[in-house]
Enzyme design. Sequence first.
Site, short mmCIF file in Angstrom:
data_model
loop_
_atom_site.label_atom_id
_atom_site.label_comp_id
_atom_site.label_asym_id
_atom_site.label_seq_id
_atom_site.Cartn_x
_atom_site.Cartn_y
_atom_site.Cartn_z
N ASP A 18 36.72 40.70 -16.22
CA ASP A 18 37.63 41.77 -16.62
C ASP A 18 38.80 41.23 -17.45
O ASP A 18 39.22 40.10 -17.27
CB ASP A 18 38.15 42.46 -15.35
CG ASP A 18 38.68 43.85 -15.63
OD1 ASP A 18 38.54 44.33 -16.78
OD2 ASP A 18 39.27 44.45 -14.71
N HIS A 35 36.23 40.74 -26.49
CA HIS A 35 34.86 40.56 -26.00
C HIS A 35 34.23 39.29 -26.60
O HIS A 35 33.49 38.59 -25.93
CB HIS A 35 34.00 41.79 -26.33
CG HIS A 35 34.50 43.04 -25.67
ND1 HIS A 35 34.81 43.08 -24.34
CD2 HIS A 35 34.72 44.30 -26.14
CE1 HIS A 35 35.22 44.32 -24.01
NE2 HIS A 35 35.18 45.06 -25.10
N GLU A 65 28.91 52.74 -16.51
CA GLU A 65 30.08 53.53 -16.95
C GLU A 65 30.55 53.11 -18.35
O GLU A 65 31.19 53.89 -19.06
CB GLU A 65 31.24 53.39 -15.96
CG GLU A 65 31.02 54.06 -14.61
CD GLU A 65 30.11 53.27 -13.66
OE1 GLU A 65 29.95 52.05 -13.86
OE2 GLU A 65 29.55 53.90 -12.74
N LEU A 129 19.62 26.60 -13.36
CA LEU A 129 20.43 27.79 -13.06
C LEU A 129 19.73 29.08 -13.48
O LEU A 129 19.15 29.14 -14.57
CB LEU A 129 21.77 27.67 -13.82
CG LEU A 129 22.67 28.90 -13.81
CD1 LEU A 129 23.35 29.05 -12.46
CD2 LEU A 129 23.74 28.81 -14.91
C1 FPP Z 1 35.73 43.97 -19.24
O1 FPP Z 1 36.91 43.86 -19.99
C2 FPP Z 1 34.61 43.39 -19.93
C3 FPP Z 1 33.51 44.08 -20.39
C4 FPP Z 1 33.37 45.53 -20.21
C5 FPP Z 1 32.43 43.43 -21.10
C6 FPP Z 1 32.13 42.01 -20.72
C7 FPP Z 1 31.50 41.34 -21.88
C8 FPP Z 1 31.68 40.05 -22.25
C9 FPP Z 1 32.46 39.09 -21.47
C10 FPP Z 1 31.11 39.51 -23.50
C11 FPP Z 1 29.68 39.70 -23.71
C12 FPP Z 1 28.85 39.18 -22.61
C13 FPP Z 1 27.87 38.29 -22.78
C14 FPP Z 1 27.02 37.93 -21.62
C15 FPP Z 1 27.62 37.66 -24.05
P1 FPP Z 1 37.66 45.18 -20.46
O2 FPP Z 1 37.22 45.49 -21.83
O3 FPP Z 1 37.45 46.27 -19.46
O4 FPP Z 1 39.14 44.68 -20.43
P2 FPP Z 1 40.45 45.56 -20.17
O5 FPP Z 1 40.37 46.03 -18.75
O6 FPP Z 1 41.54 44.58 -20.40
O7 FPP Z 1 40.43 46.68 -21.16
#
Ligand code: FPP
Length: 238
Positions: A18, A35, A65, A129
Amino acid sequence: MTDPARESIPRHIAIIMDGNGRWASERGLPRKEGHRAGAEAVREAVEACNEIGVRYLTLYAFSSENWNRPKPEVAALMTLLERFLKTKAKEIGKKNVQLKAIGRLDMLPERTRNQLDKVIAETSSNDGLTLNLALSYGSREEIIDATKALAKEVQSGALSVEEIDHDIFSSHLYTNNTPDPDLLIRTSGEFRLSNFLLWQLSYAEIFISPKNWPDFHKDDFRAAVEEYKHRNRRFGKV
Ligand code: FPP
């Protein structure tokens, strides 16, 4: 005397990655840059697992979601995932990592799905892994899917209601054949499960980091594992 149970490293770590959006906005960057930086942190987490000897890593990469986010952000995440699969596939293969995915994968765009299937097939005989990506994943959806599958088996006479126990139920979840996570890490200081592995996390130790996911480096990962080693897991016993 050293208690071997306390010294043991987690076999399975699950992560709610997150804070990508906040990481970006703190730097005046578009969310998709958060991201992108998050994908780099994924690489570090995989490396740390290999070095420490963790057997399973499950990452919450895209929740059911998350489809409700603005279209351009969803598209950016899918492109990022495809790029990760394309560029990191070789690297993953060399490190003997096996890629798996859980979630309603049929909802992913065809291109993303094809790329995912390709890497899953290419790494299927690796025995290091297991990197498990939760994509279009929601735990309640998973529990509903398992319940429907069980109901069908009961209806057809293949299974009796009395036979349904923890093991049978677990084997109908997307995570079938994977041990439950020992440790859950969530970044960005939020204390929520957000519909992630609700059944499987029943006895997991929880580690909350105040850092946003892109700032969660190998040292942070190691620190979480060190803290886990000192937790006293009682599983409801005294
Ligand atoms: C949450 O941060 C993160 C996500 C919804 C996406 C997670 C994706 C990645 C880490 C990159 C892609 C993954 C791979 C496996 C290559 P948020 O956007 O909700 O952050 P915020 O709460 O600060 O808005």
